[in-house]
Every structure is written in C-alpha cells, then in structure tokens.
Design a protein around this motif. Sequence first.
Motif, PDB file in Angstrom:
ATOM      1  N   SER A  19       0.840  -1.195   0.000  1.00 22.00           N
ATOM      2  CA  SER A  19       0.000   0.000   0.000  1.00 22.00           C
ATOM      3  C   SER A  19       0.876   1.246   0.000  1.00 22.00           C
ATOM      4  O   SER A  19       2.058   1.194   0.352  1.00 22.00           O
ATOM      5  CB  SER A  19      -0.896   0.019   1.241  1.00 22.00           C
ATOM      6  OG  SER A  19      -0.095   0.192   2.419  1.00 22.00           O
ATOM      7  N   GLN A  20       0.286   2.375  -0.394  1.00 24.09           N
ATOM      8  CA  GLN A  20       1.040   3.623  -0.373  1.00 24.09           C
ATOM      9  C   GLN A  20       1.485   3.962   1.046  1.00 24.09           C
ATOM     10  O   GLN A  20       2.585   4.470   1.255  1.00 24.09           O
ATOM     11  CB  GLN A  20       0.213   4.767  -0.963  1.00 24.09           C
ATOM     12  CG  GLN A  20       0.106   4.721  -2.480  1.00 24.09           C
ATOM     13  CD  GLN A  20      -0.465   5.991  -3.053  1.00 24.09           C
ATOM     14  OE1 GLN A  20      -1.349   6.596  -2.462  1.00 24.09           O
ATOM     15  NE2 GLN A  20       0.027   6.406  -4.212  1.00 24.09           N
ATOM     16  N   ALA A  21       0.645   3.664   2.021  1.00 22.10           N
ATOM     17  CA  ALA A  21       0.999   3.929   3.413  1.00 22.10           C
ATOM     18  C   ALA A  21       2.246   3.139   3.815  1.00 22.10           C
ATOM     19  O   ALA A  21       3.153   3.672   4.475  1.00 22.10           O
ATOM     20  CB  ALA A  21      -0.171   3.591   4.334  1.00 22.10           C
ATOM     21  N   LEU A  23       4.542   1.968   1.760  1.00 21.56           N
ATOM     22  CA  LEU A  23       5.687   2.469   1.010  1.00 21.56           C
ATOM     23  C   LEU A  23       6.211   3.775   1.599  1.00 21.56           C
ATOM     24  O   LEU A  23       7.421   4.019   1.591  1.00 21.56           O
ATOM     25  CB  LEU A  23       5.326   2.641  -0.457  1.00 21.56           C
ATOM     26  CG  LEU A  23       5.176   1.344  -1.262  1.00 21.56           C
ATOM     27  CD1 LEU A  23       4.669   1.640  -2.670  1.00 21.56           C
ATOM     28  CD2 LEU A  23       6.500   0.584  -1.328  1.00 21.56           C
ATOM     29  N   ILE A  24       5.327   4.617   2.104  1.00 21.62           N
ATOM     30  CA  ILE A  24       5.787   5.837   2.774  1.00 21.62           C
ATOM     31  C   ILE A  24       6.697   5.469   3.940  1.00 21.62           C
ATOM     32  O   ILE A  24       7.775   6.041   4.125  1.00 21.62           O
ATOM     33  CB  ILE A  24       4.591   6.683   3.256  1.00 21.62           C
ATOM     34  CG1 ILE A  24       3.892   7.330   2.061  1.00 21.62           C
ATOM     35  CG2 ILE A  24       5.060   7.767   4.231  1.00 21.62           C
ATOM     36  CD1 ILE A  24       2.608   8.053   2.427  1.00 21.62           C
ATOM     37  N   GLU A  25       6.272   4.502   4.746  1.00 26.35           N
ATOM     38  CA  GLU A  25       7.091   4.060   5.882  1.00 26.35           C
ATOM     39  C   GLU A  25       8.440   3.535   5.405  1.00 26.35           C
ATOM     40  O   GLU A  25       9.485   3.837   5.982  1.00 26.35           O
ATOM     41  CB  GLU A  25       6.348   2.960   6.656  1.00 26.35           C
ATOM     42  CG  GLU A  25       5.060   3.422   7.308  1.00 26.35           C
ATOM     43  CD  GLU A  25       4.221   2.257   7.803  1.00 26.35           C
ATOM     44  OE1 GLU A  25       4.689   1.090   7.712  1.00 26.35           O
ATOM     45  OE2 GLU A  25       3.097   2.504   8.283  1.00 26.35           O
ATOM     46  N   MET A  26       8.411   2.749   4.324  1.00 22.60           N
ATOM     47  CA  MET A  26       9.642   2.152   3.821  1.00 22.60           C
ATOM     48  C   MET A  26      10.577   3.204   3.239  1.00 22.60           C
ATOM     49  O   MET A  26      11.810   3.121   3.406  1.00 22.60           O
ATOM     50  CB  MET A  26       9.320   1.087   2.775  1.00 22.60           C
ATOM     51  CG  MET A  26       8.644  -0.142   3.363  1.00 22.60           C
ATOM     52  SD  MET A  26       8.222  -1.375   2.104  1.00 22.60           S
ATOM     53  CE  MET A  26       7.326  -2.564   3.094  1.00 22.60           C
ATOM     54  N   PHE A  27      10.027   4.204   2.575  1.00 22.22           N
ATOM     55  CA  PHE A  27      10.880   5.252   2.013  1.00 22.22           C
ATOM     56  C   PHE A  27      11.458   6.143   3.114  1.00 22.22           C
ATOM     57  O   PHE A  27      12.571   6.653   2.978  1.00 22.22           O
ATOM     58  CB  PHE A  27      10.113   6.068   0.978  1.00 22.22           C
ATOM     59  CG  PHE A  27       9.911   5.349  -0.333  1.00 22.22           C
ATOM     60  CD1 PHE A  27      10.917   4.550  -0.872  1.00 22.22           C
ATOM     61  CD2 PHE A  27       8.717   5.464  -1.037  1.00 22.22           C
ATOM     62  CE1 PHE A  27      10.743   3.878  -2.083  1.00 22.22           C
ATOM     63  CE2 PHE A  27       8.530   4.807  -2.246  1.00 22.22           C
ATOM     64  CZ  PHE A  27       9.541   4.003  -2.768  1.00 22.22           C
ATOM     65  N   ALA A  61       2.510  14.885   3.379  1.00 21.44           N
ATOM     66  CA  ALA A  61       2.836  15.618   4.609  1.00 21.44           C
ATOM     67  C   ALA A  61       1.803  15.331   5.702  1.00 21.44           C
ATOM     68  O   ALA A  61       2.162  15.131   6.872  1.00 21.44           O
ATOM     69  CB  ALA A  61       2.907  17.119   4.324  1.00 21.44           C
ATOM     70  N   SER A  62       0.532  15.279   5.320  1.00 20.41           N
ATOM     71  CA  SER A  62      -0.523  14.998   6.295  1.00 20.41           C
ATOM     72  C   SER A  62      -0.409  13.577   6.824  1.00 20.41           C
ATOM     73  O   SER A  62      -0.622  13.319   8.020  1.00 20.41           O
ATOM     74  CB  SER A  62      -1.900  15.220   5.674  1.00 20.41           C
ATOM     75  OG  SER A  62      -2.082  16.574   5.309  1.00 20.41           O
ATOM     76  N   ARG A  63      -0.078  12.644   5.938  1.00 19.09           N
ATOM     77  CA  ARG A  63       0.055  11.243   6.368  1.00 19.09           C
ATOM     78  C   ARG A  63       1.204  11.093   7.370  1.00 19.09           C
ATOM     79  O   ARG A  63       1.091  10.355   8.349  1.00 19.09           O
ATOM     80  CB  ARG A  63       0.296  10.338   5.162  1.00 19.09           C
ATOM     81  CG  ARG A  63      -0.884  10.275   4.193  1.00 19.09           C
ATOM     82  CD  ARG A  63      -0.696   9.122   3.228  1.00 19.09           C
ATOM     83  NE  ARG A  63      -1.706   9.105   2.184  1.00 19.09           N
ATOM     84  CZ  ARG A  63      -2.015   8.024   1.475  1.00 19.09           C
ATOM     85  NH1 ARG A  63      -1.396   6.880   1.722  1.00 19.09           N
ATOM     86  NH2 ARG A  63      -2.924   8.085   0.531  1.00 19.09           N
TER      87      ARG A  63
END
Length: 253
Positions: A19-21, A23-27, A61-63
């Motif tokens: 999920s995008q969520a 991937l954000i954590e992974m990046f 940014a909000s996430r």
Amino acid sequence: MMDAVNRFYNSIESASVQSQASLIEMFVYFLTVELGQEAATAKEVDQCFTDCDLTSPRATASRLSEGLKTKPQKYVKTGDGYKLQRHMREALSRKLDAETTTSQTSATLRSLEQRMPAGDAKQFLAETLDCFEVGANRATIVMAWILAMNHLCDYILKHKLAEFNAALAKNTDKRVKVSVITQRDDFSDIPEGKFIEFCRSAKIISNDVRKILDQKLDTRNSCAHPSGVKINRTKVIDFVEDLVENVVLKYKI
C-alpha cells in the motif's frame, strides 16, 4: 539517489502489492536508515515514489503528521522532517531483511569485478569489496577512490599525457608543485581537486564525470578522517559502482 532508491525498492518482497501507506514508511526508512539522513521530508518521500516510477500519494505531509498521533506512534518529528520510532524502525528492518539485501548488493558489486581484465586493478577491487562485505564502509570508500585515481593516472600516462601537460602548463595555483608530468610519481604533487580540474580542462573526462569525481572526493574526504559522519552501505554501493562504471571501465588502458 535514483539508482539507490530503485535498488532499495527492488529488494522489497512483493513491492508491487504494498500500500502507499506502507511504502511511505519504507521510504522514510530508506532515507533515514539506508542513506543516514537525520530526517525525511514529505517532498523527499514523494521524490522516492517518482524515482521508482510510482504515483506519489496525496497529502504525504498529512500522512506523516498523522503518524505522530497513531498508537503506537509511527514517527518522530525532527526539524522539518520525520524519522521512524524505534519500534517501527526495528520492525521494518526485520521485514526488509537487511542481511539478505546486503548479500544481494555484494553480489552486484562482485559482478563489476568480473567485468574487469585480469591484473593488479582487478585484485585491488577484489580487496576493496572484501572490506565492504565485512562492514568496513570507510575503508571501502577510501580504497575505491585510490583505485579510480590510480586508473586515471595510468590512462593519462598511456593515452593523454600531452593533453594533460598542456592543461597543467596553464596552472597558476601555487599548491601544484609540478609543471610537467614525466613519470607516475609526478601526479602526487597535484592536489586531487586540481587533478580533476586539469582532467576536465584537458577534455580527458566529460563534465558529467567531473561532477561525479568532485562529489566522490567530498565523500572520500569525510571517510579518510575521524569524524562522526555515518557512512551507510547504500552510499558505499553507489560510490563503488559510480567509480568503477564511470572511470575504471569507461577509460580503458
């Protein structure tokens, strides 16, 4: 950074269904752990998506900000950016299987060794990669730099000595202690930054290669002296690959 983040993304198991969520954590992990940044901004995370040919999430940014309010909390706010809470960082490290990734990247670097002709330079690269595989990151960088500089000197002596000496003859910098190169040891009287400059002005290397060498020289300088700078394995891989691909293999002796 594009090559580094693509290598990281390709090492993620089932990356295409994340999920995008996630991937954000992974990046964020990639930027703060693999690259060693103090924090990751929303803009930098979005750039990771772009570099991997992925659609950037909406309101990154909000996430990230919302991750400060979750239970357990995902992120820690640091200046203008974010880093992972320790429990998140350790969980992602296990999920991403850092040891397997290291093994894969070691194999990638070893493939460079196989592309080099037999000789002292190939043996020197082999010893450089030995340093990498035991975790001696600073030593790997210093040795890879020596390999590239030695290769360029040998290339100039064999193919471009007249051009280099013509550029050297125009020098006005008093730090340069030689006016003409007649033998290998003469190069030691030229500061490395000036050596790169002479190579470019003599059109021995392209401007793109000059930029790579200038950047790598800064990294080498950070590694060659005791300091608190942390050198991550991803940076080491990029350092070695860049110099071998763009200097050692490009300028054939």
